[in-house]
Motif scaffolding. Structure first.
Motif, PDB file in Angstrom:
ATOM      1  N   HIS A   7      10.510 -33.755   5.017  1.00 21.52           N
ATOM      2  CA  HIS A   7       9.299 -33.285   5.699  1.00 21.52           C
ATOM      3  C   HIS A   7       8.194 -33.077   4.667  1.00 21.52           C
ATOM      4  O   HIS A   7       8.421 -32.425   3.641  1.00 21.52           O
ATOM      5  N   HIS A  46       9.072 -37.306   7.752  1.00 25.51           N
ATOM      6  CA  HIS A  46       8.328 -36.697   8.852  1.00 25.51           C
ATOM      7  C   HIS A  46       7.060 -36.065   8.297  1.00 25.51           C
ATOM      8  O   HIS A  46       7.132 -35.303   7.332  1.00 25.51           O
ATOM      9  N   VAL A  48       4.170 -33.405   8.840  1.00 24.35           N
ATOM     10  CA  VAL A  48       3.867 -32.192   9.596  1.00 24.35           C
ATOM     11  C   VAL A  48       2.356 -31.969   9.546  1.00 24.35           C
ATOM     12  O   VAL A  48       1.735 -32.090   8.478  1.00 24.35           O
ATOM     13  N   HIS A  52       0.505 -26.350  10.103  1.00 24.65           N
ATOM     14  CA  HIS A  52       1.657 -26.088  10.958  1.00 24.65           C
ATOM     15  C   HIS A  52       2.926 -25.821  10.163  1.00 24.65           C
ATOM     16  O   HIS A  52       4.031 -25.959  10.681  1.00 24.65           O
ATOM     17  N   TRP A  53       2.767 -25.437   8.896  1.00 22.28           N
ATOM     18  CA  TRP A  53       3.908 -25.203   8.017  1.00 22.28           C
ATOM     19  C   TRP A  53       3.485 -24.105   7.057  1.00 22.28           C
ATOM     20  O   TRP A  53       2.322 -23.978   6.693  1.00 22.28           O
TER      21      TRP A  53
END
Length: 72
Positions: A7, A46, A48, A52-53
């Protein structure tokens, strides 16, 4: 069949860098698991969405990640 998920924040890595992540990760895993297993490894990258992290101290953004990446 090993499945490895990576990620990253969107917009930080180029398509070429993501391809290198996929290939390098599969090869590194294969170096431990064996050449036969290496051919069965699946790696996904992925992205992100920025903001959002994060962690307990801050929310992570693409701009901040690009600043850190630029420092090497």
């Amino acid at each position: 069949m090993p499945l490895i998920d990576i990620h990253v924040l969107e917009g930080v890595f180029s398509d070429e860098e993501k391809a290198q992540m996929i290939s390098g990760t599969a090869k590194a895993f294969g170096a431990v698991a064996g050449k036969t297993m290496e051919q069965m490894i699946s790696v996904r990258v992925h992205e992100v969405k920025s903001g959002h992290w994060g962690g307990s101290e801050s929310i992570w953004t693409t701009n901040r990640a690009l600043e850190v990446k630029a420092k090497g």
